[in-house]
Design a protein around this motif. Structure first.
Motif, mmCIF file in Angstrom:
data_model
loop_
_atom_site.group_PDB
_atom_site.id
_atom_site.type_symbol
_atom_site.label_atom_id
_atom_site.label_comp_id
_atom_site.label_asym_id
_atom_site.label_seq_id
_atom_site.Cartn_x
_atom_site.Cartn_y
_atom_site.Cartn_z
ATOM 1 N N VAL A 283 0.840 -1.210 0.000
ATOM 2 C CA VAL A 283 0.000 0.000 0.000
ATOM 3 C C VAL A 283 0.869 1.252 0.000
ATOM 4 O O VAL A 283 0.568 2.244 -0.679
ATOM 5 C CB VAL A 283 -0.928 -0.012 1.233
ATOM 6 N N HIS A 284 1.907 1.241 0.777
ATOM 7 C CA HIS A 284 2.909 2.309 0.837
ATOM 8 C C HIS A 284 2.307 3.709 1.049
ATOM 9 O O HIS A 284 2.609 4.658 0.327
ATOM 10 C CB HIS A 284 3.790 2.281 -0.403
ATOM 11 N N ALA A 285 1.443 3.769 2.073
ATOM 12 C CA ALA A 285 0.921 5.055 2.536
ATOM 13 C C ALA A 285 0.255 5.870 1.424
ATOM 14 O O ALA A 285 0.247 7.101 1.468
ATOM 15 C CB ALA A 285 2.039 5.870 3.200
ATOM 16 N N ASN A 286 -0.320 5.168 0.438
ATOM 17 C CA ASN A 286 -1.069 5.816 -0.650
ATOM 18 C C ASN A 286 -2.550 5.656 -0.330
ATOM 19 O O ASN A 286 -3.196 4.676 -0.721
ATOM 20 C CB ASN A 286 -0.707 5.156 -1.986
ATOM 21 N N ILE A 311 2.480 -1.414 4.556
ATOM 22 C CA ILE A 311 1.411 -0.413 4.648
ATOM 23 C C ILE A 311 2.017 0.980 4.521
ATOM 24 O O ILE A 311 1.402 1.884 3.940
ATOM 25 C CB ILE A 311 0.681 -0.553 6.005
ATOM 26 N N VAL A 312 3.217 1.130 5.057
ATOM 27 C CA VAL A 312 3.839 2.452 5.097
ATOM 28 C C VAL A 312 5.083 2.462 4.195
ATOM 29 O O VAL A 312 5.444 1.480 3.570
ATOM 30 C CB VAL A 312 4.212 2.835 6.541
ATOM 31 N N GLY A 313 5.754 3.626 4.167
ATOM 32 C CA GLY A 313 6.938 3.800 3.342
ATOM 33 C C GLY A 313 6.593 4.379 1.982
ATOM 34 O O GLY A 313 5.527 4.107 1.432
ATOM 35 N N TYR A 314 7.451 5.214 1.439
ATOM 36 C CA TYR A 314 7.324 5.845 0.127
ATOM 37 C C TYR A 314 6.225 6.905 0.052
ATOM 38 O O TYR A 314 6.378 7.912 -0.615
ATOM 39 C CB TYR A 314 7.071 4.810 -0.990
ATOM 40 N N GLY A 315 5.083 6.672 0.716
ATOM 41 C CA GLY A 315 3.929 7.541 0.558
ATOM 42 C C GLY A 315 3.705 8.487 1.721
ATOM 43 O O GLY A 315 4.294 8.343 2.794
ATOM 44 N N ILE A 498 0.781 12.822 -5.096
ATOM 45 C CA ILE A 498 2.030 13.402 -5.564
ATOM 46 C C ILE A 498 2.237 14.800 -4.972
ATOM 47 O O ILE A 498 3.342 15.169 -4.572
ATOM 48 C CB ILE A 498 2.047 13.440 -7.102
ATOM 49 N N ALA A 499 1.157 15.557 -4.884
ATOM 50 C CA ALA A 499 1.248 16.905 -4.304
ATOM 51 C C ALA A 499 1.718 16.848 -2.848
ATOM 52 O O ALA A 499 2.560 17.660 -2.424
ATOM 53 C CB ALA A 499 -0.101 17.610 -4.405
ATOM 54 N N LYS A 500 1.191 15.906 -2.087
ATOM 55 C CA LYS A 500 1.603 15.780 -0.682
ATOM 56 C C LYS A 500 3.053 15.308 -0.570
ATOM 57 O O LYS A 500 3.789 15.748 0.326
ATOM 58 C CB LYS A 500 0.665 14.823 0.053
ATOM 59 N N MET A 501 3.460 14.415 -1.462
ATOM 60 C CA MET A 501 4.852 13.952 -1.437
ATOM 61 C C MET A 501 5.812 15.123 -1.692
ATOM 62 O O MET A 501 6.847 15.253 -1.029
ATOM 63 C CB MET A 501 5.053 12.840 -2.477
ATOM 64 N N ARG A 502 5.441 15.966 -2.634
ATOM 65 C CA ARG A 502 6.291 17.122 -2.936
ATOM 66 C C ARG A 502 6.227 18.162 -1.825
ATOM 67 O O ARG A 502 7.218 18.822 -1.516
ATOM 68 C CB ARG A 502 5.872 17.710 -4.277
ATOM 69 N N GLN A 503 5.068 18.268 -1.208
ATOM 70 C CA GLN A 503 4.919 19.206 -0.090
ATOM 71 C C GLN A 503 5.859 18.844 1.057
ATOM 72 O O GLN A 503 6.411 19.721 1.741
ATOM 73 C CB GLN A 503 3.464 19.184 0.395
ATOM 74 N N HIS A 504 6.043 17.531 1.267
ATOM 75 C CA HIS A 504 6.909 17.063 2.354
ATOM 76 C C HIS A 504 8.346 16.847 1.900
ATOM 77 O O HIS A 504 9.146 16.268 2.642
ATOM 78 C CB HIS A 504 6.347 15.771 2.947
ATOM 79 N N ASN A 505 8.656 17.288 0.671
ATOM 80 C CA ASN A 505 10.026 17.193 0.145
ATOM 81 C C ASN A 505 10.541 15.763 0.053
ATOM 82 O O ASN A 505 11.719 15.480 0.310
ATOM 83 C CB ASN A 505 10.992 18.038 0.992
ATOM 84 N N PHE A 506 9.642 14.846 -0.328
ATOM 85 C CA PHE A 506 10.077 13.480 -0.578
ATOM 86 C C PHE A 506 10.958 13.456 -1.820
ATOM 87 O O PHE A 506 10.817 14.300 -2.716
ATOM 88 C CB PHE A 506 8.878 12.560 -0.810
ATOM 89 N N LEU A 514 4.895 6.961 -9.356
ATOM 90 C CA LEU A 514 3.434 6.998 -9.446
ATOM 91 C C LEU A 514 2.986 7.482 -10.823
ATOM 92 O O LEU A 514 1.958 7.033 -11.352
ATOM 93 C CB LEU A 514 2.859 7.879 -8.350
ATOM 94 N N LEU A 515 3.723 8.400 -11.405
ATOM 95 C CA LEU A 515 3.368 8.929 -12.730
ATOM 96 C C LEU A 515 3.660 7.934 -13.847
ATOM 97 O O LEU A 515 2.956 7.909 -14.861
ATOM 98 C CB LEU A 515 4.127 10.226 -12.986
#
Length: 518
Positions: A283-286, A311-315, A498-506, A514-515
């Protein structure tokens, strides 16, 4: 006659004098015979009376200066490890011809290989074995060394305190030889029964959790035990009872006030018995992808499933994903990212980018959420299937991959262990690796019929981060009645993720996955 140089005791006190030691050295040598109080290497010389024992290390060929240096080093190490009787005192014996012998003297204790024998002392036997486990695990955890596991190397004092007798220590081997010794216990003690083994297993699990605070320890031991031979069906039954307790998932703390679902609303997990099983992996926090899949399954009235780890990681939404999965009755196993977030251990298989998100997730989740992740089992097995995150032949269950280069070995492992169906994640790619009469194949159709295969490795793909060129959220449905797997892919809106990932500077590579679906 010997000149006796008393180097020192472990607790730095004085308990013996030269005259007493010299007198004890004149008694007859003790025979080293299996089954008696004294066993050991042929080069070891033992002198004993009713109260004390001198052990001479005749295999060491050292001059006086070398011997003193060796003894001082051994003494300092024993003071640091604190597993021997505190009165143990190191000696240097110097003969008239200048020959030197390293020795030590210690109070005479009761060796456990002769003490743990009677069936009518069950509680005492359990307490003694628990004391051995505590010494053994505590040392491994704090120093990275292990003791010699044989019960002849441990003894109990008249006051009931257990100590280590041997002078040797070994590099920690991740429970490998400890597991072998558990098998020796089962084979050697004729008085063992299922009740005692279950009590011992529960005590063992508690010690592992208290000392290592890592549920994977008991899984590793169970895995090692599965390869141990037992000489009779009765002994095999005892081994199975031990493994069963070790593989039981620990009681998990439910979420506290931080969980909007509420502890009383968390669904009870049950044995899977229906026709259809939903298979969800990675799932990776998506959160949007997870909701898309769970909403579809609810509409199709499929309420049984297995979440195959990570469940977690990456997302960017680990908390929301945990809470949504708590609110369903699916079985859930632990993946390597779940383990890393729960324990902070990223020493195996994590790229620098992946470690960034693991650290972010650790800071994002409270201790209750991380405890819940850590309490997830690493493997679930029912009569007709076996579920892990990574690979069935991996001792840790969630690091190794099943892919083109490894699936033959994994199918061999399944065949050797009478496993027909293994459900796994970790690869992020849907498909089936299967064996039909030693002919192996990779099946990638929309629907795969498993009835013609003796062994099958099934990956449903990834809910939250597919890597097969498809950006849809991927999962599978296993029809137990028809023995077929239906692979599913559902489109969802990944832009908010994707917006949240970029917001948190992943790292941007995770947004690109994802794209692109790769």
């Amino acid at each position: 006659m010997w000149t006796i140089d008393i180097i020192g005791a472990i607790d730095r006190q004085s308990y013996y004098n030269q005259d007493y030691i010299a007198e004890l050295l004149t008694v007859d040598l003790q025979a080293l015979v299996v089954g008696t109080n004294f066993i050991g290497r042929p080069s070891t010389k033992i002198f004993a009376n009713k109260s004390d024992v001198i052990k001479v290390r005749s295999e060491l060929d050292l001059n006086a200066d070398q011997a003193r240096g060796w003894i001082r080093q051994a003494l300092e190490k024993e003071r640091h490890l604190a597993v021997h009787h505190p009165h143990k005192t190191w000696l240097l014996l110097i003969g008239h011809g200048g020959e030197c012998l390293v020795a030590n003297i210690c109070p005479r204790l009761h060796p456990l290989h002769t003490t743990i024998q009677a069936a009518n002392q069950r509680q005492k036997n359990l307490e003694l074995l628990n004391a051995v486990f505590n010494i053994y695990f505590s040392l491994a955890k704090s120093t990275g060394f292990k003791l010699d596991e044989g019960l002849s190397n441990f003894a109990v004092s008249d006051e009931g305190r257990v100590y280590y007798l041997d002078d040797e220590y070994y590099p920690w081997d991740d429970f490998a030889t400890f597991s072998v010794m558990l098998g020796v216990y089962i084979r050697s003690f004729n008085w063992l029964d299922t009740e005692f083994i279950e009590d011992l297993a529960r005590s063992l699990v508690k010690q592992l959790q208290d000392i290592f605070q890592d549920n994977e320890c008991q899984v590793i031991i169970a895995r090692e035990l599965q390869a141990i031979f037992m000489p009779s069906p009765e002994k095999e039954q005892l081994l199975r009872a031990l493994i069963t307790i070790l593989l039981q998932p620990p009681e998990s703390k439910t979420m506290l006030a931080t969980n909007p679902v509420g502890a009383d609303q968390v669904k009870i997990k049950r044995q899977i018995s229906g026709r259809f099983i939903a298979l969800l992996g990675d799932v990776h926090a998506n959160y949007p992808a997870l909701c898309r899949v769970l909403d579809y399954l609810k509409a199709e009235n499929i309420d049984e499933g297995i979440v195959l780890g990570d469940i977690v990681g990456y997302g960017p939404e680990p908390k929301a994903c945990i809470e949504r999965l708590q609110d369903c009755a699916f079985q859930i196993i632990k993946g390597n990212h779940d383990y890393a977030v729960a324990t902070g251990d990223t020493s195996k298989g994590f790229s620098s980018d992946a470690k960034v998100v693991v650290e972010w997730t650790i800071n994002e989740l409270s201790a209750d959420y991380r405890h819940w992740l850590n309490a997830l089992p690493a493997v679930i097995q029912q009569d007709d299937w076996y579920a892990v995150h990574g690979s069935p032949m991996d001792p840790d269950y969630f690091y190794a991959y099943v892919y083109v280069m490894t699936y033959h070995d994994n199918l061999d492992y399944m065949q050797q262990n009478n496993l027909g169906l293994c459900l796994h994640g970790h690869s992020h790619s849907p498909g089936v690796f299967a064996r039909n009469n030693q002919n192996d194949s990779h099946e990638m159709g929309k629907t795969v019929n498993l009835s013609r295969f003796q062994q099958a490795l099934v990956s449903p793909g990834s809910v939250g981060q597919p890597r097969n060129g498809n950006t849809d959220s991927q999962f599978a449905i296993y029809d137990r009645e028809r023995r077929q797997v239906i692979f599913m892919a559902l489109p969802y809106d990944n832009e908010p993720v994707i917006a949240k990932m970029r917001q948190h500077n992943f790292p941007e590579s995770f947004s690109l996955r994802l794209l692109q679906g790769r």
